[in-house]
Enzyme design. Structure first.
Site, mmCIF file in Angstrom:
data_model
loop_
_atom_site.group_PDB
_atom_site.id
_atom_site.type_symbol
_atom_site.label_atom_id
_atom_site.label_comp_id
_atom_site.label_asym_id
_atom_site.label_seq_id
_atom_site.Cartn_x
_atom_site.Cartn_y
_atom_site.Cartn_z
ATOM 1 N N HIS A 146 30.657 85.775 23.688
ATOM 2 C CA HIS A 146 31.346 84.677 24.359
ATOM 3 C C HIS A 146 30.971 84.634 25.835
ATOM 4 O O HIS A 146 30.410 85.581 26.392
ATOM 5 C CB HIS A 146 32.864 84.808 24.191
ATOM 6 C CG HIS A 146 33.482 85.938 24.952
ATOM 7 N ND1 HIS A 146 34.738 85.870 25.520
ATOM 8 C CD2 HIS A 146 33.031 87.193 25.239
ATOM 9 C CE1 HIS A 146 35.039 87.012 26.107
ATOM 10 N NE2 HIS A 146 34.027 87.827 25.956
ATOM 11 N N HIS B 120 40.121 78.971 24.611
ATOM 12 C CA HIS B 120 38.918 79.814 24.652
ATOM 13 C C HIS B 120 38.344 79.919 23.243
ATOM 14 O O HIS B 120 39.071 79.865 22.244
ATOM 15 C CB HIS B 120 39.254 81.201 25.190
ATOM 16 C CG HIS B 120 38.041 82.036 25.487
ATOM 17 N ND1 HIS B 120 37.146 81.720 26.496
ATOM 18 C CD2 HIS B 120 37.540 83.148 24.891
ATOM 19 C CE1 HIS B 120 36.177 82.628 26.530
ATOM 20 N NE2 HIS B 120 36.397 83.495 25.552
ATOM 21 N N CYS C 70 32.639 78.641 27.767
ATOM 22 C CA CYS C 70 32.846 79.199 26.428
ATOM 23 C C CYS C 70 32.472 78.219 25.313
ATOM 24 O O CYS C 70 31.722 78.567 24.392
ATOM 25 C CB CYS C 70 34.272 79.705 26.265
ATOM 26 S SG CYS C 70 35.546 78.410 26.283
#
Length: 368
Positions: A331, A319, A271
């Site tokens: 993402h 994240h 990520c």
């Protein structure tokens, strides 16, 4: 045809069929196998149980993501420390060469004093009877004294620098070893979490996996709808800055590439690998990890976010995604998935940061 004839015909056909079968070459004979009873299809898990499975998977992958951030942070520190150690080694080498040169000069002065009978230039100056030599000697003595003082001072300074460089290098080596251990521990945890998640999923039947995926999509849709219903996007901006546009273009070009923990392109990403590379392509390097992106980059209100901003998720900033406008993010979700688009509100939002903001407030990373 009478019933007696029909009986004889039937018997004859039976005999012919039996002979035909017996006459067929290579034919094996055995008693007919019993027909197995049909295996009942496994009963799929009810949605309640699948929701529990989904919650377990979410936790396993969340923990893996947090460990990935720790791994990436340790790797970045190790790279930096290795570079610093290399620079210290270069300085130590240069300092040692300078020290050797100074020692040679000091040795030459000592040898010169030996050749003159062991008398220093000061003593020779005091013993002379020649006034002209007296004056010349006075100048030389002063020059010699200054040179000697300077030489000794430089020797002491160089030796001190070398000790400092050596101590710094030793400390950096210790920190480097500590980060290597942290990286190894994080790697082990990542692999354990992913392995547990894969084993859990492998026990599911095909229909259960399909239903689980459907439940995940439903949960994401509900979260996104609830987020949008708050009116959060009423004042959001759809116009990105020039660097923000470049970051969005980069991220869009990566759609479909696989998630791999620790990866930062060009063929796969995690990520923060995706977001850091997107902004590097835009000419604004950002920290490598989601936690450092949250800690170091300027914060903006969620209501004021614009394309190119980074959306940070979960209480531990484990994240991160790139906002592309209209309530949508790009993402790299987790192992087994690919870089994709999703609703910005489909996961719990911690906050939003803007890499190219002129002003902003940097907040400390959340405690873990």
């Amino acid at each position: 045809m009478g019933s007696g004839k029909r009986g004889l015909l039937t018997a004859a056909l039976t005999v012919v069929c039996a002979v035909t079968v017996l006459a067929a070459p290579g034919t094996a004979f055995a008693a007919p196998a019993p027909i197995p009873a049909p295996t009942p299809a496994p009963t799929p898990l009810p949605d309640k149980d699948l929701e529990e499975v989904r919650a377990k998977l979410d936790k396993l992958y969340h923990d893996a993501s947090a460990a990935t951030d720790a791994y990436n942070a340790a790797e970045e520190k190790a790279k930096k420390q290795s570079a610093e150690i290399a620079e210290l080694e270069r300085k130590i080498d240069q300092g040692q060469q300078r020290l050797d040169g100074l020692k040679d000069r000091a040795g030459a002065a000592a040898r010169d004093q030996y050749r003159t009978g062991g008398l220093s230039s000061t003593a020779q100056f005091l013993l002379t009877d020649d006034p002209s030599r007296f004056l010349d000697g006075a100048g030389r003595v002063l020059q010699g004294q200054r040179a000697a003082t300077g030489l000794m001072a430089e020797l002491a300074r160089t030796q001190k620098e070398l000790r400092v460089y050596a101590d710094d290098a030793s400390a950096q080596w210790e920190r480097l070893e500590g980060n290597r251990k942290a990286k190894a521990a994080a790697k082990k945890k990542i692999e354990q979490q992913i392995d547990a998640a894969e084993k859990l999923q492998s026990r599911l039947e095909k229909k259960e996996k399909e239903r689980l995926a459907e439940l995940e999509r439903e949960a994401a849709r509900k979260a996104q709808t609830a987020w949008l219903d708050t009116g959060v996007l009423e004042h959001a901006h759809d116009q990105a800055s020039a660097p923000g546009e470049k970051a969005v273009e980069y991220a869009t070009a990566q759609l479909g590439k696989p998630y791999v923990w620790g990866a930062e392109g060009p063929d796969s990403f995690d990520c923060s690998g995706l977001t850091s590379q997107a902004w590097a392509a835009a000419g604004h390097p950002v920290p490598r990890t989601s936690q450092e992106q949250w800690r170091q980059l300027p914060h903006v209100d969620v209501e004021d976010m614009r394309p190119g901003d980074l959306v940070i998720y979960f209480h531990d900033a484990s994240h991160v995604a790139l906002y592309i406008g209209d309530g949508t993010i790009i993402h790299a979700p987790r192992p087994g998935r690919t870089v994709t688009k999703a609703g910005a509100g489909s996961m719990p939002i911690l906050g939003v940061v803007r890499p190219d903001a002129v002003t902003g407030t940097a907040h400390p990373a959340p405690s873990r």
